[in-house]
Design an enzyme around this catalytic site. Structure first.
Site, short mmCIF file in Angstrom:
data_model
loop_
_atom_site.label_atom_id
_atom_site.label_comp_id
_atom_site.label_asym_id
_atom_site.label_seq_id
_atom_site.Cartn_x
_atom_site.Cartn_y
_atom_site.Cartn_z
CG LEU A 58 -49.28 38.90 -9.26
CD1 LEU A 58 -50.39 38.48 -8.32
CD2 LEU A 58 -49.03 40.39 -9.17
CG HIS B 165 -43.22 40.55 -21.32
ND1 HIS B 165 -44.57 40.58 -21.61
CD2 HIS B 165 -42.68 39.62 -22.15
CE1 HIS B 165 -44.84 39.70 -22.55
NE2 HIS B 165 -43.71 39.10 -22.91
#
Length: 338
Positions: free
Chosen positions: A126, A230
């Site tokens: 994605l 992240h």
């Protein structure tokens, strides 16, 4: 308007651009023209393959801007991971060391190396390019896959997972990998991540410690990032958690980012999706829907306003949307309210 469609060989330059822009830690998009070309070929073959049960098929799609023809991003599903190449994870669990004689009681965390997710389906690849990160584009790229899972569930496993990118800095340095590198490897995180992305995983089986690792023996920096994502990945994780995905202790072997999972039948958008008959016409609805046709090789999905007629089970869509979805009056669509 963006439309999600299966990738074609002509999309290779755009896929290379996405790979370059995606940055470090995006294992499924290595900056390697041969690998990406092979992945496109595998996806084309998979979309045209007649299957009755999930196998090593990979379904890679792109988001195309219908006005400019530009590729805005990518999204994908793997039918069953680990069949052609090993799918490694660490599992974080708890051990208790107890001695009544010494009155010592220790609760310890350990990481165990394994292949527990072999055969499950995976949400992957994605990536939305920065200039399109607005409105409902991100949700479209993610949730269109749930429409595919709902409509074509026989092609996928009962369990669906997603690997979340772990913590690393702008240069691609991972605190977790730095500890592994010091004790077991002699290559940088970026190189290890790249080798995995191009399918060269032999070094993992050769060099990765096979026995459980006691977490308290890791550096403090490495311990701190286990199961953390992240910063750029937080929105994707939040979306998946809203769909019912949870982390059951599995983390990536390189950056220790979490792997989340959900039973296909319990994914919120799969359960909430509706199958309706198309009626093309003007409407005044202000409700947005992510909508797909019900074909597979000719899969199309987009997001926009539609009107539902519950009594007749109709989805009333504009001529423009009907053209994008490649449907006509009387065809079936599947949709999710936004």
């Amino acid at each position: 308007m963006l439309v999600i469609r299966p990738i074609t060989k002509a999309d290779l330059p755009a896929l290379m651009m996405c790979a370059d822009e995606s940055g470090h830690g995006f294992t499924s998009l290595p900056v390697n023209e041969e690998i990406l070309s092979n992945r496109i070929a595998h996806s084309v073959e998979s979309f045209n393959k007649d299957v009755t049960a999930p196998g090593p098929e990979g379904y890679l799609m792109v988001a195309e801007d219908t006005e400019t023809g530009e590729i805005a991003g990518t999204t994908a599903l793997e039918a069953a991971v680990g069949l052609d190449n090993p799918f490694y994870t660490y599992h974080l669990s708890t051990l208790v060391h107890n001695s009544h004689h010494l009155d010592v009681h220790k609760v310890l965390k350990v990481l165990t190396f394994g292949n527990d997710y072999t055969g499950v389906s995976e949400l992957c690849t994605l990536f939305l390019r920065p200039q399109w990160r607005q409105g409902l584009n991100g949700k479209l790229l993610s949730k269109c896959r749930f429409l595919m899972l709902a409509e074509h569930s026989h092609r996928f496993s009962d369990t669906v997972i997603a690997e979340m990118r772990g913590v690393s800095d702008e240069q691609g340095n991972s605190p977790f990998w730095e500890w592994l590198k010091e004790h077991f490897f002699s290559i940088d995180f970026v190189e290890a991540d790249y080798l995995t992305g191009i399918g060269k995983k032999e070094f993992i089986a050769d060099l990765m410690p096979k026995l459980p690792i006691y977490v308290n023996l890791l550096s403090k920096d490495a311990q701190a990032v286990i199961g953390q994502v992240h910063d750029n990945t937080r929105p994707a994780l939040k979306l998946l958690e809203a769909e019912g995905f949870v982390n059951r202790g599995y983390v990536d072997i390189f950056d220790a980012g979490p792997t989340v999972e959900c039973d296909l039948r319990h994914i919120e958008s799969v359960r909430a999706s509706q199958r309706c008959t198309v009626e093309i016409g003007e409407h005044h609805s202000s409700h947005n829907y992510i909508i797909s046709n019900t074909r597979f090789a000719g899969f199309r999905a987009t997001v926009g306003k539609a009107a539902l007629d519950g009594e007749r089970n109709l989805a009333i869509i504009s001529p423009e949307m009907a053209k994008v979805l490649e449907v006509k009056n009387g065809d079936q669509v599947r949709l999710i309210a936004q």
